[in-house]
Motif scaffolding. Structure first.
Motif, PDB file in Angstrom:
ATOM      1  N   ARG A  92     101.530  -7.221  46.173  1.00 25.65           N
ATOM      2  CA  ARG A  92     102.346  -6.773  47.309  1.00 25.65           C
ATOM      3  C   ARG A  92     103.828  -6.923  47.020  1.00 25.65           C
ATOM      4  O   ARG A  92     104.224  -7.685  46.152  1.00 25.65           O
ATOM      5  N   TYR A  93     104.622  -6.202  47.823  1.00 31.13           N
ATOM      6  CA  TYR A  93     106.072  -6.372  47.776  1.00 31.13           C
ATOM      7  C   TYR A  93     106.521  -7.196  48.973  1.00 31.13           C
ATOM      8  O   TYR A  93     105.844  -7.205  50.004  1.00 31.13           O
ATOM      9  N   PRO A  94     107.644  -7.895  48.846  1.00 30.39           N
ATOM     10  CA  PRO A  94     108.082  -8.768  49.937  1.00 30.39           C
ATOM     11  C   PRO A  94     108.108  -8.078  51.301  1.00 30.39           C
ATOM     12  O   PRO A  94     107.727  -8.671  52.301  1.00 30.39           O
ATOM     13  N   SER A  95     108.524  -6.794  51.333  1.00 31.34           N
ATOM     14  CA  SER A  95     108.635  -6.118  52.628  1.00 31.34           C
ATOM     15  C   SER A  95     107.276  -5.935  53.301  1.00 31.34           C
ATOM     16  O   SER A  95     107.210  -5.639  54.486  1.00 31.34           O
ATOM     17  N   GLN A  96     106.189  -6.114  52.546  1.00 28.73           N
ATOM     18  CA  GLN A  96     104.866  -5.941  53.139  1.00 28.73           C
ATOM     19  C   GLN A  96     104.298  -7.259  53.677  1.00 28.73           C
ATOM     20  O   GLN A  96     103.154  -7.298  54.112  1.00 28.73           O
ATOM     21  N   LEU A  97     105.089  -8.332  53.595  1.00 28.14           N
ATOM     22  CA  LEU A  97     104.585  -9.644  54.003  1.00 28.14           C
ATOM     23  C   LEU A  97     105.284 -10.125  55.262  1.00 28.14           C
ATOM     24  O   LEU A  97     106.412  -9.734  55.553  1.00 28.14           O
ATOM     25  N   SER A  98     104.613 -10.999  56.004  1.00 25.29           N
ATOM     26  CA  SER A  98     105.235 -11.598  57.184  1.00 25.29           C
ATOM     27  C   SER A  98     106.177 -12.713  56.750  1.00 25.29           C
ATOM     28  O   SER A  98     106.160 -13.139  55.596  1.00 25.29           O
ATOM     29  N   GLY A  99     106.992 -13.186  57.681  1.00 25.66           N
ATOM     30  CA  GLY A  99     107.963 -14.232  57.374  1.00 25.66           C
ATOM     31  C   GLY A  99     107.324 -15.474  56.779  1.00 25.66           C
ATOM     32  O   GLY A  99     107.779 -16.007  55.773  1.00 25.66           O
ATOM     33  N   GLY A 100     106.244 -15.937  57.403  1.00 22.84           N
ATOM     34  CA  GLY A 100     105.573 -17.138  56.910  1.00 22.84           C
ATOM     35  C   GLY A 100     105.035 -16.942  55.503  1.00 22.84           C
ATOM     36  O   GLY A 100     105.149 -17.817  54.646  1.00 22.84           O
ATOM     37  N   GLN A 101     104.480 -15.748  55.247  1.00 25.87           N
ATOM     38  CA  GLN A 101     103.949 -15.449  53.910  1.00 25.87           C
ATOM     39  C   GLN A 101     105.072 -15.386  52.886  1.00 25.87           C
ATOM     40  O   GLN A 101     104.945 -15.892  51.773  1.00 25.87           O
ATOM     41  N   ARG A 102     106.188 -14.802  53.290  1.00 29.17           N
ATOM     42  CA  ARG A 102     107.319 -14.705  52.358  1.00 29.17           C
ATOM     43  C   ARG A 102     107.810 -16.096  51.981  1.00 29.17           C
ATOM     44  O   ARG A 102     108.137 -16.361  50.831  1.00 29.17           O
ATOM     45  N   GLN A 103     107.866 -16.980  52.987  1.00 28.05           N
ATOM     46  CA  GLN A 103     108.375 -18.309  52.689  1.00 28.05           C
ATOM     47  C   GLN A 103     107.421 -19.061  51.758  1.00 28.05           C
ATOM     48  O   GLN A 103     107.850 -19.846  50.921  1.00 28.05           O
TER      49      GLN A 103
ATOM     50  N   LEU B 229     105.239 -24.261  63.124  1.00 28.19           N
ATOM     51  CA  LEU B 229     104.467 -25.491  63.258  1.00 28.19           C
ATOM     52  C   LEU B 229     103.393 -25.577  62.177  1.00 28.19           C
ATOM     53  O   LEU B 229     103.198 -26.611  61.543  1.00 28.19           O
ATOM     54  N   GLU B 230     102.735 -24.435  61.972  1.00 24.00           N
ATOM     55  CA  GLU B 230     101.654 -24.366  61.002  1.00 24.00           C
ATOM     56  C   GLU B 230     102.180 -24.640  59.592  1.00 24.00           C
ATOM     57  O   GLU B 230     101.627 -25.445  58.853  1.00 24.00           O
ATOM     58  N   LEU B 231     103.298 -23.988  59.265  1.00 21.51           N
ATOM     59  CA  LEU B 231     103.861 -24.089  57.924  1.00 21.51           C
ATOM     60  C   LEU B 231     104.418 -25.491  57.674  1.00 21.51           C
ATOM     61  O   LEU B 231     104.366 -26.022  56.574  1.00 21.51           O
ATOM     62  N   ARG B 232     104.910 -26.096  58.728  1.00 18.59           N
ATOM     63  CA  ARG B 232     105.450 -27.445  58.658  1.00 18.59           C
ATOM     64  C   ARG B 232     104.352 -28.425  58.246  1.00 18.59           C
ATOM     65  O   ARG B 232     104.512 -29.212  57.328  1.00 18.59           O
ATOM     66  N   ARG B 233     103.214 -28.347  58.925  1.00 17.20           N
ATOM     67  CA  ARG B 233     102.079 -29.225  58.609  1.00 17.20           C
ATOM     68  C   ARG B 233     101.604 -28.969  57.183  1.00 17.20           C
ATOM     69  O   ARG B 233     101.303 -29.893  56.429  1.00 17.20           O
ATOM     70  N   TRP B 234     101.575 -27.687  56.844  1.00 11.99           N
ATOM     71  CA  TRP B 234     101.089 -27.288  55.522  1.00 11.99           C
ATOM     72  C   TRP B 234     102.016 -27.829  54.440  1.00 11.99           C
ATOM     73  O   TRP B 234     101.578 -28.316  53.408  1.00 11.99           O
ATOM     74  N   LEU B 235     103.329 -27.790  54.692  1.00  9.90           N
ATOM     75  CA  LEU B 235     104.292 -28.299  53.714  1.00  9.90           C
ATOM     76  C   LEU B 235     104.118 -29.810  53.533  1.00  9.90           C
ATOM     77  O   LEU B 235     104.183 -30.336  52.428  1.00  9.90           O
ATOM     78  N   ARG B 236     103.889 -30.496  54.638  1.00 10.51           N
ATOM     79  CA  ARG B 236     103.670 -31.946  54.590  1.00 10.51           C
ATOM     80  C   ARG B 236     102.473 -32.252  53.677  1.00 10.51           C
ATOM     81  O   ARG B 236     102.527 -33.121  52.828  1.00 10.51           O
ATOM     82  N   LYS B 237     101.423 -31.495  53.833  1.00  8.03           N
ATOM     83  CA  LYS B 237     100.214 -31.695  53.040  1.00  8.03           C
ATOM     84  C   LYS B 237     100.490 -31.366  51.564  1.00  8.03           C
ATOM     85  O   LYS B 237     100.109 -32.113  50.672  1.00  8.03           O
ATOM     86  N   LEU B 238     101.189 -30.252  51.370  1.00  6.27           N
ATOM     87  CA  LEU B 238     101.523 -29.838  50.010  1.00  6.27           C
ATOM     88  C   LEU B 238     102.342 -30.929  49.319  1.00  6.27           C
ATOM     89  O   LEU B 238     102.125 -31.267  48.162  1.00  6.27           O
TER      90      LEU B 238
END
Lengths: 357, 285
Positions: free
Chosen positions: A132-143, A173-182
């Motif tokens: 995919r190209y960045p423009s085809q992704l949502s903000g959370g996916q891009r990050q 919120l979701e990405l925050r928790r995920w980053l903590r785990k990562l």
């Protein structure tokens, strides 16, 4: 990799962005730089990355002074607020970029690069998006892709500049928790910049509260929240009622109402002070529980989810008091707009000038 | 809230539908009239004048050695000017949009100078600067370098007149794209040239192309500045526009219009390419 920030100063025409900042960060820590916009936190992050140069001071990574190294030699992963993905490259080439631009003597083979990229995409749960190209992704996916791209080059430290602020609340919120785990999994020393106190409290091992280019407080989320060093930190971390009062006979008097404080204010001369009370540290009841309770009238009720916000008008206080009570309490008390209630101020903190007493 | 939005939409559609159809037709008709009078008619006239005395004479006029020399000189000039201005434009746009430095505002204003001053004055400036009567010009002459009344002068004058096109096109584009992608590339270890080649250039390529097309069109058609520095030596320093003018002032209308038709043809080609590029840029966004 530990980070040692020594006496960093940076001024722009007209203002000082960073004023003699010193800070040490231990290997594997996740640190939040928290402050209002324009406080200098992003500048500090960019100086560590080498994207800006400090007027004075030095940055030491592990035991190496990297102050004057160009950004591309610092080996620091940087994640931008608006992702900064390469729009003309697909996800694979974005993540592989840092590996592909290495001089040919240090470059890995094509298949090694491919394995590394796929491993990282797996780590950020985006392996399905490889073409995919960045423009085809949502903000959370891009990050997530931006994070994978930054991690691809095995950075010594990871710097994140308001990484979630461009996302909507749920994804954030979701990405925050995920980053903590990562972070628990890969344990790379990380600094993230945020103006969102909730984000800092939830994510960080330690929080650095910055205001006007200076560190106001440094500590664990609990320390910073429960024992704010000064009025600014108190104000910045969460909602708070602030009242102008006068310290007299060991108590702070707001309007004409003497308020109990957890500490004795004896021995202090009579002077002005500010009283801070968090909304959830205010009790509301139909029955008077102590002499010092205030009588208040409910002006407004706001349903905020699990908590209920009340606006209380009391005699003697010049401003409305904001209180937050659990939903159950609200239901049991059957509170309605216009009702008279007794208000208990449970935990009042008093500062004079900028100092706690 | 709900009602106010609905009402707003209603007024907008209402006012649009209230626009009388007669007004619409009138405006469209006026636009067409204007185009017919100022663009289609002159274009048709150029070709009808050129072909007035038969196809043979038309072909002879454009195959005549002086005309061919003029076409050659014009194309050579464009071939030198456009790449140089592309490089200059990218450099200037990069500096202006990605760095902050003293004198930036001045530089941006100066960028418009070639558009603001009359091309004739631009030509005169170069004559005064490097003409054979000036110290610098005579020094160059002693070393066998001739600028005025020769190809270098024409190239320099055209360079000056057309240099804003690429930069003007790229500055807003690069400013809107910001520096973050380049910064990300740098933190990932990329060198300056890699950043430019892999990140910046692909991001600006259509804008660059568009600027270069405008630059080409103008350098082919430039008359004023070139006229002053050229000296109008047939077969040597005559570009197409100058050649058209010479033929015209010699009352050789047919030949003049025949050569002009080459210019028109080149212009139409550029407009067509420009249209295609614009469409592509639009689709890409």
């Amino acid at each position: 990799m530990s980070i040692e920030i020594r006496n960093i100063t940076k001024s722009y025409p007209g203002y000082t962005a960073l004023d003699d900042i010193s800070l040490s960060i231990r290997t594997g820590e996740l640190i939040a730089l928290l402050g209002p916009s324009g406080c200098g936190k992003t500048t500090l992050l960019r100086i560590i990355a080498g994207l800006e140069t400090a007027d004075k001071g030095s940055i030491i990574l592990e035991d190496k002074d990297t102050t004057n190294l160009p950004a591309r030699e610092k080996n620091v992963g940087f994640v931008f607020q608006h992702y900064a993905l390469f729009r003309r490259l697909n996800v694979f080439d974005n993540v592989a970029f840092g590996l592909n631009v290495r001089p040919s003597s240090q470059r890995q083979s094509k298949s090694e690069i491919r394995d590394r990229v796929m491993h990282l995409l797996q780590l950020v749960q985006m392996e399905w998006a490889v073409k995919r190209y960045p423009s085809q992704l949502s903000g959370g996916q891009r990050q997530r892709i931006a994070l994978a791209r930054a991690l691809a080059v095995n950075p010594k430290v990871l710097l994140l500049d308001e990484p979630f602020s461009a996302l909507d609340a749920k994804v954030r919120l979701e990405l925050r928790r995920w980053l903590r785990k990562l972070h628990e999994d890969i344990h790379v020393t990380s600094i993230f910049v945020t103006h969102d106190q909730e984000e800092a409290l939830e994510l960080a091992d330690r929080i650095v509260v910055i205001n006007k280019g200076k560190i106001e407080q440094l500590g664990s989320p609990q320390e910073v929240y429960d024992h704010p060093a000064n009025a600014f930190v108190y104000n910045f971390l969460g909602n708070v009622n602030v009242f102008q009062g006068r310290i007299r006979n060991g108590k702070v008097v707001i309007g004409d109402h003497p308020v109990d404080t957890p500490h004795l204010l004896d021995g202090h001369e009579e002077k002005n002070g500010q009283a801070f009370i968090r909304p959830h540290e205010i009790g509301v009841s139909r029955i008077r529980s102590s002499e010092s309770d205030l009588v208040g009238k409910i002006r407004d009720i706001r349903i905020m989810g699990s908590q209920i916000g009340l606006e209380l008008e009391t005699t003697g206080f010049e401003k409305l008091i904001e209180a937050e009570i659990p939903r159950d309490t609200w239901r049991n008390l059957q509170l309605n707009r216009g009702d008279e209630v007794f208000v208990t101020l449970n935990k009042v903190k008093v500062f004079t000038g900028d100092y706690e007493i | 809230m709900q009602t106010s939005t609905t009402r707003q939409t209603a007024t907008i559609t209402g006012s649009r539908s209230k626009d009388p159809i007669a007004v619409q037709l009138l405006l469209i008709a006026l636009t067409f009239l204007f185009f017919a009078g100022f663009i289609f008619m002159p274009l048709a006239l150029v070709f009808s004048q050129a072909l007035q005395k038969g196809v043979q004479l038309y072909l002879d006029s454009i195959r005549e050695p002086y005309a061919l020399e003029a076409v050659k000189l014009t194309l050579i000039t464009a071939a030198i000017v456009v790449p140089l201005n592309a490089v200059f434009g990218v450099t200037a746009a990069w500096a202006i949009s990605k760095f902050s430095f003293k004198g930036k505002t001045l530089l941006v204003s100066l960028l418009d100078l070639p558009f603001a001053v009359s091309p004739v004055i631009a030509g005169l400036i170069f004559v005064l600067l490097v003409g054979s009567r000036t110290p610098f010009g005579s020094w160059l002459g002693e070393h066998g370098i001739k600028i005025i009344f020769s190809t270098p002068g024409i190239v320099i004058a055209t360079l000056f007149v057309t240099f804003p096109f690429v930069a003007r096109e790229l500055i807003p584009l690069m400013e809107s794209q910001g520096r973050e992608e380049e910064e990300a590339a740098i933190t990932l270890g990329a060198r300056g040239w890699q950043v430019f080649r892999i990140i910046t250039l692909p991001n600006i390529r259509w804008g660059l192309m568009y600027g270069m097309i405008l630059c080409t069109a103008r350098s082919i058609g430039e008359f004023g500045a070139v006229s002053v520095v050229s000296g109008h030596i047939r077969g040597m320093t005559n570009t197409i526009p100058l050649h058209v003018e010479i033929l015209y002032s010699e009352y050789n209308y047919t030949a003049s219009f025949a050569v002009a038709s080459i210019l028109v043809f080149l212009a139409l080609t550029t407009v067509a390419i420009k249209g295609a590029v614009e469409k592509h840029v639009h689709n890409n966004q």
